[in-house]
Scaffold this motif. Structure first.
Motif, mmCIF file in Angstrom:
data_model
loop_
_atom_site.group_PDB
_atom_site.id
_atom_site.type_symbol
_atom_site.label_atom_id
_atom_site.label_comp_id
_atom_site.label_asym_id
_atom_site.label_seq_id
_atom_site.Cartn_x
_atom_site.Cartn_y
_atom_site.Cartn_z
ATOM 1 N N GLY A 246 8.878 8.963 -7.242
ATOM 2 C CA GLY A 246 8.478 9.336 -8.131
ATOM 3 C C GLY A 246 7.499 10.608 -8.464
ATOM 4 N N LYS A 247 6.778 10.805 -7.145
ATOM 5 C CA LYS A 247 6.171 12.061 -6.979
ATOM 6 C C LYS A 247 4.778 12.014 -7.757
ATOM 7 C CE LYS A 247 8.727 13.989 -4.127
ATOM 8 N NZ LYS A 247 8.002 13.919 -2.655
ATOM 9 N N VAL A 248 4.466 11.009 -8.186
ATOM 10 C CA VAL A 248 3.061 10.893 -8.794
ATOM 11 C C VAL A 248 2.451 9.442 -8.648
ATOM 12 C CG1 VAL A 248 4.266 9.837 -10.997
ATOM 13 C CG2 VAL A 248 1.858 11.018 -11.122
ATOM 14 N N LEU A 249 1.207 9.287 -8.336
ATOM 15 C CA LEU A 249 0.441 8.099 -8.236
ATOM 16 C C LEU A 249 -0.766 8.170 -9.471
ATOM 17 C CD1 LEU A 249 -0.279 6.514 -5.210
ATOM 18 C CD2 LEU A 249 -2.207 6.912 -6.512
ATOM 19 N N GLY A 250 -0.898 7.369 -9.849
ATOM 20 C CA GLY A 250 -2.154 7.066 -10.967
ATOM 21 C C GLY A 250 -3.028 6.089 -10.693
ATOM 22 N N VAL A 251 -4.264 6.208 -10.902
ATOM 23 C CA VAL A 251 -5.140 5.163 -10.651
ATOM 24 C C VAL A 251 -6.108 5.274 -12.001
ATOM 25 C CG1 VAL A 251 -7.417 4.131 -9.597
ATOM 26 C CG2 VAL A 251 -5.470 5.196 -8.362
ATOM 27 N N THR A 252 -6.383 4.117 -12.868
ATOM 28 C CA THR A 252 -7.158 4.107 -14.006
ATOM 29 C C THR A 252 -8.300 3.034 -13.738
ATOM 30 O OG1 THR A 252 -5.606 2.652 -15.060
ATOM 31 C CG2 THR A 252 -5.320 5.068 -15.299
ATOM 32 N N LEU A 262 -8.665 -2.323 -12.860
ATOM 33 C CA LEU A 262 -8.405 -1.151 -12.104
ATOM 34 C C LEU A 262 -6.633 -1.260 -12.019
ATOM 35 C CD1 LEU A 262 -9.768 0.978 -9.429
ATOM 36 C CD2 LEU A 262 -7.577 -0.105 -9.158
ATOM 37 N N THR A 263 -5.991 -0.303 -12.478
ATOM 38 C CA THR A 263 -4.495 -0.273 -12.128
ATOM 39 C C THR A 263 -4.133 0.975 -11.217
ATOM 40 O OG1 THR A 263 -4.230 -1.214 -14.270
ATOM 41 C CG2 THR A 263 -2.399 0.038 -13.512
ATOM 42 N N VAL A 264 -3.405 0.652 -10.346
ATOM 43 C CA VAL A 264 -2.648 1.675 -9.645
ATOM 44 C C VAL A 264 -1.230 1.815 -9.985
ATOM 45 C CG1 VAL A 264 -2.227 2.251 -7.170
ATOM 46 C CG2 VAL A 264 -4.339 1.223 -7.742
ATOM 47 N N ILE A 315 -5.242 -10.663 -10.406
ATOM 48 C CA ILE A 315 -4.240 -9.511 -9.988
ATOM 49 C C ILE A 315 -2.935 -9.815 -10.629
ATOM 50 C CG2 ILE A 315 -3.441 -10.622 -7.803
ATOM 51 C CD1 ILE A 315 -3.521 -7.609 -6.705
ATOM 52 N N TRP A 316 -2.060 -8.736 -11.231
ATOM 53 C CA TRP A 316 -0.849 -8.831 -11.564
ATOM 54 C C TRP A 316 -0.050 -7.743 -11.480
ATOM 55 C CZ3 TRP A 316 -5.138 -8.675 -14.558
ATOM 56 C CH2 TRP A 316 -5.297 -7.608 -15.573
ATOM 57 N N VAL A 317 1.210 -7.543 -11.729
ATOM 58 C CA VAL A 317 2.098 -6.497 -11.644
ATOM 59 C C VAL A 317 3.105 -6.498 -12.804
ATOM 60 C CG1 VAL A 317 3.584 -7.909 -10.033
ATOM 61 C CG2 VAL A 317 3.893 -5.556 -10.102
ATOM 62 N N LYS A 318 3.330 -5.284 -13.066
ATOM 63 C CA LYS A 318 4.479 -5.069 -14.141
ATOM 64 C C LYS A 318 5.276 -3.740 -13.665
ATOM 65 C CE LYS A 318 1.484 -6.295 -18.015
ATOM 66 N NZ LYS A 318 0.761 -5.580 -19.400
ATOM 67 N N SER A 319 6.541 -3.816 -14.002
ATOM 68 C CA SER A 319 7.489 -2.751 -13.420
ATOM 69 C C SER A 319 8.773 -2.497 -14.442
ATOM 70 C CB SER A 319 7.966 -3.220 -12.200
ATOM 71 O OG SER A 319 8.883 -2.197 -11.457
ATOM 72 N N PHE A 327 0.145 -2.225 -10.603
ATOM 73 C CA PHE A 327 -0.537 -3.242 -10.236
ATOM 74 C C PHE A 327 -1.945 -3.186 -10.641
ATOM 75 C CE2 PHE A 327 2.764 -3.140 -6.947
ATOM 76 C CZ PHE A 327 2.984 -4.372 -6.578
ATOM 77 N N THR A 328 -2.478 -4.391 -11.177
ATOM 78 C CA THR A 328 -3.623 -4.239 -12.060
ATOM 79 C C THR A 328 -4.564 -5.390 -11.367
ATOM 80 O OG1 THR A 328 -3.116 -3.585 -13.803
ATOM 81 C CG2 THR A 328 -5.105 -4.383 -14.279
ATOM 82 N N ILE A 329 -5.810 -5.118 -10.698
ATOM 83 C CA ILE A 329 -6.962 -5.825 -10.288
ATOM 84 C C ILE A 329 -7.984 -6.111 -11.655
ATOM 85 C CG2 ILE A 329 -6.231 -5.804 -8.200
ATOM 86 C CD1 ILE A 329 -8.893 -4.261 -8.001
ATOM 87 N N ALA A 330 -8.434 -7.356 -11.875
ATOM 88 C CA ALA A 330 -9.595 -7.270 -12.893
ATOM 89 C C ALA A 330 -10.712 -8.289 -12.287
ATOM 90 C CB ALA A 330 -8.931 -8.119 -14.149
ATOM 91 N N LEU A 331 -11.850 -7.548 -12.276
ATOM 92 C CA LEU A 331 -12.959 -8.053 -11.522
ATOM 93 C C LEU A 331 -14.057 -8.100 -12.618
ATOM 94 C CD1 LEU A 331 -13.108 -6.245 -8.188
ATOM 95 C CD2 LEU A 331 -12.462 -8.439 -8.493
#
Length: 341
Positions: A246-252, A262-264, A315-319, A327-331
């Motif tokens: 996909g040539k793109v990586l995002g972190v929010t 935090l989502t990767v 932690i959970w995943v959506k696709s 992939f999202t982690i919540a702390l």
């Protein structure tokens, strides 16, 4: 059916009362009436007691069936409220036993699968290492350049094998709850920025654009810093490994109520519905045909999940394939943090 003391005493009482009634026929009417009442009570008690004994015997038969492995057995209630309370409790215990048995079967299947995967992943690079070493020893590599190439391959395979063994060791310590956790207040945003800086050269070489959305202000969490670093590294490595098309990586990083999320994400091939159900399992790979050099060890996400939970997080995943895989982690924030027992 064996007779217990209560049955014997009630039977004896009824016999005695009957004998007395026959012996003293000329007693007054009210005495006869009293005698009959007592006798009826004795017979009723004896009958109820025998029914209760029969019911207990039936319950014992059903419990024996459950004990022998028939976990679908359920005890039926009747009109006795006291017995019903016991029956409901026993049914709950049988259901728990059924769940434990089911979990045991799944755990055993997972253990066998894990051992098979570990055996394959260790044997494959080890066989390759031995092969190249033998080639060098037998002078199959005729030129110095070929020897250096063989040595480089052996070195890479050895590093892969070492990384796999380290991950297995860490996962075993996590499962045994033997990995030390040093909880302290850390800046989630700052840690994320530091980790991303380490990956910038790799992202540049792969031609992957990075999109980052992290608050400038501190995002304080109470966590084990080593765990947070390891979680982020594993998620980013996974996104690069499987999403680089996909040539793109995002972190929010977002502030959501009493936690930071935090989502990767990436825009690669993504995950199927079946993959989504198993992606956090040990040694699971999206493409089972991939080996260590192309598909990772299959332990990164399992370790990330375990570490997230040990830090009181989720932690959970959506696709959506080729659109967005995240992939999202919540702390929890420090002010809302409670140590998980």
């Amino acid at each position: 059916m064996k007779f217990d003391k209560v049955t014997i005493l009630l039977s004896f009482q009824w016999i005695v009362m009957t004998v007395l009634f026959i012996m003293f026929k000329d007693v007054k009417a009210y005495s006869i009436l009293l005698f009959l009442i007592v006798n009826v009570i004795s017979v009723t008690l004896l009958n109820n007691h025998l029914k209760f004994r029969k019911r207990l015997s039936e319950l014992n038969v059903e419990l024996t069936r459950a004990k022998k492995g028939h976990f679908h057995t359920r005890l039926l209630a009747n009109d006795d409220h006291l017995v019903n309370d016991i029956i409901f409790s026993l049914n709950e215990l049988i259901e728990q036993l059924e769940n434990l048995h089911s979990d045991k079967i799944k755990s055993e299947a997972a253990r066998k699968s894990l051992l098979s995967s570990i055996s394959h992943d260790i044997r494959t690079p080890l066989t390759s290492i031995i092969g190249y070493i033998d080639a060098i020893k037998d002078d199959i590599a005729t030129t110095q350049t070929e020897k250096e190439e063989y040595i480089e391959i052996v070195s890479k395979k050895s590093i892969q094998l070492k990384c796999l063994i380290e991950e297995l060791f860490n996962l075993a310590k996590l499962d045994a709850d033997e990995l030390p956790m040093n909880f302290e207040q850390v800046d989630f945003a700052e840690i994320t920025r530091e980790i991303l800086i380490e990956f910038l050269p790799q992202l540049k070489n792969l031609g992957i654009k990075i999109e980052v959305e992290i608050p400038d202000s501190a995002c304080t969490i109470t966590a084990d810093q080593f765990s947070v670093v390891r979680i982020l590294e594993n998620l980013i490595k996974n996104a690069i490994q499987y999403g680089q098309q996909g040539k793109v990586l995002g972190v929010t990083l977002f502030d959501v109520d009493c936690e930071y999320q935090l989502t990767v994400w990436d825009k690669g091939p993504g995950l199927s519905k079946e993959d989504l159900e198993h992606v956090f399992e040990k040694m699971y790979r999206v493409d089972s045909s991939r080996n260590l050099s192309s598909g990772g060890s299959g332990l990164g996400l399992a370790i990330a999940k375990s570490l997230t939970e040990k830090n009181n997080g989720r932690i959970w995943v959506k696709s959506t394939p080729f659109f967005l895989t995240s992939f999202t982690i919540a702390l929890p924030k420090s002010e809302s943090y409670t140590i998980k027992k």
